[in-house]
Design a protein around this motif. Structure first.
Motif, PDB file in Angstrom:
ATOM      1  N   THR A  95      31.800  21.567  19.785  1.00 52.65           N
ATOM      2  CA  THR A  95      31.279  22.274  20.873  1.00 52.65           C
ATOM      3  C   THR A  95      31.107  21.776  22.347  1.00 52.65           C
ATOM      4  O   THR A  95      30.852  20.401  22.180  1.00 52.65           O
ATOM      5  N   THR A  96      30.945  22.632  23.260  1.00 57.78           N
ATOM      6  CA  THR A  96      30.561  21.598  24.730  1.00 57.78           C
ATOM      7  C   THR A  96      29.215  21.820  24.627  1.00 57.78           C
ATOM      8  O   THR A  96      28.407  21.826  26.286  1.00 57.78           O
ATOM      9  N   GLU A  97      28.955  22.739  23.766  1.00 61.57           N
ATOM     10  CA  GLU A  97      27.174  23.172  24.031  1.00 61.57           C
ATOM     11  C   GLU A  97      26.077  22.435  23.792  1.00 61.57           C
ATOM     12  O   GLU A  97      25.864  22.022  22.800  1.00 61.57           O
ATOM     13  N   GLY A  98      24.921  22.134  24.629  1.00 59.39           N
ATOM     14  CA  GLY A  98      24.071  20.917  24.533  1.00 59.39           C
ATOM     15  C   GLY A  98      23.237  21.699  23.698  1.00 59.39           C
ATOM     16  O   GLY A  98      22.743  22.674  24.231  1.00 59.39           O
ATOM     17  N   ALA A  99      22.335  20.678  23.304  1.00 60.93           N
ATOM     18  CA  ALA A  99      21.462  21.625  22.499  1.00 60.93           C
ATOM     19  C   ALA A  99      21.592  21.605  20.819  1.00 60.93           C
ATOM     20  O   ALA A  99      20.605  22.160  19.643  1.00 60.93           O
ATOM     21  N   LEU A 100      23.094  22.322  20.811  1.00 56.98           N
ATOM     22  CA  LEU A 100      23.266  23.450  19.837  1.00 56.98           C
ATOM     23  C   LEU A 100      23.261  22.656  18.177  1.00 56.98           C
ATOM     24  O   LEU A 100      23.172  23.305  16.785  1.00 56.98           O
ATOM     25  N   VAL A 101      23.477  21.295  18.021  1.00 54.79           N
ATOM     26  CA  VAL A 101      23.591  20.247  16.770  1.00 54.79           C
ATOM     27  C   VAL A 101      22.710  20.638  16.586  1.00 54.79           C
ATOM     28  O   VAL A 101      21.923  20.255  15.705  1.00 54.79           O
ATOM     29  N   ALA A 102      21.754  19.547  17.385  1.00 59.10           N
ATOM     30  CA  ALA A 102      20.381  19.527  17.444  1.00 59.10           C
ATOM     31  C   ALA A 102      19.810  20.718  16.579  1.00 59.10           C
ATOM     32  O   ALA A 102      18.747  20.417  15.634  1.00 59.10           O
ATOM     33  N   SER A 103      19.804  22.041  17.184  1.00 61.09           N
ATOM     34  CA  SER A 103      18.842  23.227  16.518  1.00 61.09           C
ATOM     35  C   SER A 103      19.337  23.541  15.231  1.00 61.09           C
ATOM     36  O   SER A 103      19.095  23.730  14.461  1.00 61.09           O
ATOM     37  N   ILE A 104      20.736  23.300  14.693  1.00 65.54           N
ATOM     38  CA  ILE A 104      21.672  23.151  13.802  1.00 65.54           C
ATOM     39  C   ILE A 104      20.372  22.812  12.978  1.00 65.54           C
ATOM     40  O   ILE A 104      20.253  22.826  11.688  1.00 65.54           O
ATOM     41  N   ASN A 105      20.598  20.943  13.243  1.00 61.05           N
ATOM     42  CA  ASN A 105      20.298  20.078  12.777  1.00 61.05           C
ATOM     43  C   ASN A 105      18.835  20.772  11.779  1.00 61.05           C
ATOM     44  O   ASN A 105      18.310  20.116  11.155  1.00 61.05           O
ATOM     45  N   ARG A 106      18.140  20.564  13.157  1.00 62.70           N
ATOM     46  CA  ARG A 106      16.478  21.209  12.998  1.00 62.70           C
ATOM     47  C   ARG A 106      16.515  22.424  11.769  1.00 62.70           C
ATOM     48  O   ARG A 106      15.477  22.235  10.251  1.00 62.70           O
ATOM     49  N   GLY A 107      17.901  23.328  11.416  1.00 65.56           N
ATOM     50  CA  GLY A 107      17.359  24.221  10.516  1.00 65.56           C
ATOM     51  C   GLY A 107      18.334  23.786   9.506  1.00 65.56           C
ATOM     52  O   GLY A 107      17.811  24.070   8.462  1.00 65.56           O
ATOM     53  N   CYS A 108      18.834  22.471   9.643  1.00 68.95           N
ATOM     54  CA  CYS A 108      19.557  22.588   7.993  1.00 68.95           C
ATOM     55  C   CYS A 108      18.005  21.524   7.774  1.00 68.95           C
ATOM     56  O   CYS A 108      18.662  21.739   5.998  1.00 68.95           O
ATOM     57  N   SER A 109      17.265  20.853   8.647  1.00 73.06           N
ATOM     58  CA  SER A 109      16.444  19.907   7.697  1.00 73.06           C
ATOM     59  C   SER A 109      15.232  20.720   6.499  1.00 73.06           C
ATOM     60  O   SER A 109      14.801  20.801   6.321  1.00 73.06           O
ATOM     61  N   ALA A 110      15.284  22.050   7.530  1.00 70.29           N
ATOM     62  CA  ALA A 110      13.859  23.107   7.388  1.00 70.29           C
ATOM     63  C   ALA A 110      14.282  23.593   5.733  1.00 70.29           C
ATOM     64  O   ALA A 110      13.905  23.265   4.409  1.00 70.29           O
ATOM     65  N   ILE A 111      15.736  23.631   6.215  1.00 71.87           N
ATOM     66  CA  ILE A 111      16.694  24.517   4.573  1.00 71.87           C
ATOM     67  C   ILE A 111      15.931  23.763   3.018  1.00 71.87           C
ATOM     68  O   ILE A 111      15.671  23.770   1.930  1.00 71.87           O
ATOM     69  N   THR A 112      16.608  22.149   3.774  1.00 72.06           N
ATOM     70  CA  THR A 112      16.970  21.727   2.708  1.00 72.06           C
ATOM     71  C   THR A 112      15.319  20.873   2.697  1.00 72.06           C
ATOM     72  O   THR A 112      14.827  20.841   0.972  1.00 72.06           O
ATOM     73  N   LYS A 113      14.536  20.724   2.842  1.00 71.46           N
ATOM     74  CA  LYS A 113      13.159  20.194   2.525  1.00 71.46           C
ATOM     75  C   LYS A 113      12.238  21.841   1.671  1.00 71.46           C
ATOM     76  O   LYS A 113      11.923  21.644   1.173  1.00 71.46           O
ATOM     77  N   ALA A 114      13.173  22.771   2.146  1.00 67.55           N
ATOM     78  CA  ALA A 114      12.663  24.203   0.908  1.00 67.55           C
ATOM     79  C   ALA A 114      13.415  24.557   0.144  1.00 67.55           C
ATOM     80  O   ALA A 114      13.679  25.284  -0.556  1.00 67.55           O
ATOM     81  N   GLY A 115      14.133  23.107   0.030  1.00 60.99           N
ATOM     82  CA  GLY A 115      15.092  23.716  -1.728  1.00 60.99           C
ATOM     83  C   GLY A 115      16.685  23.704  -1.495  1.00 60.99           C
ATOM     84  O   GLY A 115      17.067  23.913  -2.542  1.00 60.99           O
ATOM     85  N   GLY A 116      17.161  24.510  -0.595  1.00 59.59           N
ATOM     86  CA  GLY A 116      18.139  24.655  -0.223  1.00 59.59           C
ATOM     87  C   GLY A 116      18.831  26.362  -0.137  1.00 59.59           C
ATOM     88  O   GLY A 116      17.528  26.874  -0.533  1.00 59.59           O
TER      89      GLY A 116
END
Length: 404
Positions: A95-116
């Motif tokens: 992507t060339t959209e700044g902040a997108l990967v950081a945003s998805i990364n935060r969602g990944c963190s929440a999901i993984t903490k929740a068990g997947g």
């Protein structure tokens, strides 16, 4: 090189035919030089690439002059609990959209903490819909009924064109004297659009021969390929996949700095009510962002982001937290064919463990679909959380992406 350019200008040599006279890299370099001279542009930046292009110039592109590079990032790890993808994954995102990967990364963190994520493939079938001209309304009905009554004959005709594809069903539609036959195929690990087209053409010729209806086109836009359409949302196209996760009240507060009730209200008023008021086909926050970034990274057809963004996000308030889900009714992906064989894209599929054909044909494409849907869920969670906490503008400013 000057001699070749002179021949191009004189018309003795066609620009598209250079690979017939020169090695692929030399042909691309010469074509680029010619375009530079014609336009006055400096194209040296697109002349630097690492991918082997011998196959690319015969399978993926015509009149190649180089490569456009797109930044590639990763988000994760993301825990996925699917029937085909089960484990921890790093999502490749171009992507060339700044902040997108950081945003998805935060969602990944929440999901993984929740068990997947819980993720399931609900339907799988690539469609192509030839259109026929009948002589009358009565004849149109006869054509539709003949197709419905002779699925097995059409299956034989279609499957003679492919070693892997299977015709699994058809649906008929008429509009006056126009008859549409929407064929549906199991294309295994391929996205399968070309496979479905060739197989549908063979079946269509049989219909034409048996019913005397005139085949007008192998695609009559009831497929419906690369265009917004209700039929793909309702009937599905490619993979229909759902992913969901339970987040506790504590987790919502810790990761997203908001609360479960706010998360649910933002989704209802924005994704559901707002989308309905706009008559949108997408009832989601940013599904296309994740689909596009993963498609580009992993060699999918970017135009299928149109169908991939036909997603609906739901947030259910439950005891102790929220259950958040996304459903993508028309996610079209493959792990063989098309751009998946390009070295850089194949490397991205390899990071997910889904490159190429699976031992059990179709399993890799299904696993990839489950991972993409889980990534979409991560993106939805993060953006809903940012909106609920009133942090969206702040995040862009802090990451240096805001425009003044």
């Amino acid at each position: 090189m000057d001699e070749y350019i002179s021949k191009i200008r004189s018309g003795d040599l066609k620009l598209y035919a250079l690979e017939k006279s020169l090695p692929a890299d030399d042909a691309v370099s010469l074509r680029r030089k010619y375009i530079e001279e014609e336009t006055g542009a400096d194209l040296s930046a697109v002349g630097t690439y690492t991918i082997p292009i011998d196959r690319v110039v015969t399978r993926n592109i015509e009149n190649m002059i180089g490569c456009v590079q797109i930044p590639l990032g990763v988000a994760g790890p993301l825990t996925v609990k699917g029937e085909y993808a089960n484990g921890s994954f790093w999502l490749p995102l171009a992507t060339t959209e700044g902040a997108l990967v950081a945003s998805i990364n935060r969602g990944c963190s929440a999901i993984t903490k929740a068990g997947g994520t819980e993720v399931r493939i609900l339907r799988d079938g690539m469609t192509r819909a030839p259109i026929f001209a009948a002589k009358s309304v009565a004849h149109a009905a006869e054509v539709a009924r003949w197709a419905e009554d002779n699925l097995l004959l059409l299956k034989v005709a279609a499957e003679e064109t492919t070693n892997h594809g299977e015709l699994i069903g058809l649906t008929t539609y008429t509009a006056g004297t126009s008859v549409f036959i929407r064929f549906e195929f199991d294309t295994k690990d391929a996205m399968g659009m070309n496979m479905a087209t060739i197989a549908s053409e063979a079946a269509a010729h049989l219909i034409e021969e048996e019913t005397k209806a005139k085949l007008i086109a192998v695609s009559g836009n009831m497929c419906c390929d690369k265009k917004p359409s209700a039929i793909n949302i309702i009937e599905g196209r490619g993979k229909t996949v759902s992913a969901g996760v339970f987040l506790s009240d504590e987790l919502v507060s810790m990761v997203f700095k908001t609360n479960s009730a706010t998360l649910a209200e933002v989704n209802t008023r924005k994704n559901l009510t707002g989308s309905a008021r706009a008559a949108s086909f997408g009832f989601n926050a940013q599904a296309a962002n994740v689909v596009a970034a993963m498609f580009i990274a992993c060699g999918q057809d970017p135009a299928h982001v149109v169908e991939g963004s036909n997603a609906i996000t739901t947030v259910d308030l439950v005891e102790g937290g929220v259950y958040v889900s996304v459903t993508l009714p028309s996610l079209q992906v493959g792990t063989i064919g098309g751009g998946t064989s390009i070295a850089t894209q194949n490397a991205c599929l390899s990071t997910l463990g889904v490159a190429g054909g699976a031992e059990n044909p179709g399993d890799n494409a299904k696993a990839f679909a489950e991972i993409v849907a889980s990534g979409v869920l991560a993106g939805e969670l993060s953006l809903l959380g940012a909106l609920g906490a009133q942090h969206l503008g702040k995040a862009h400013r802090e990451l240096g992406r805001g425009e003044k």
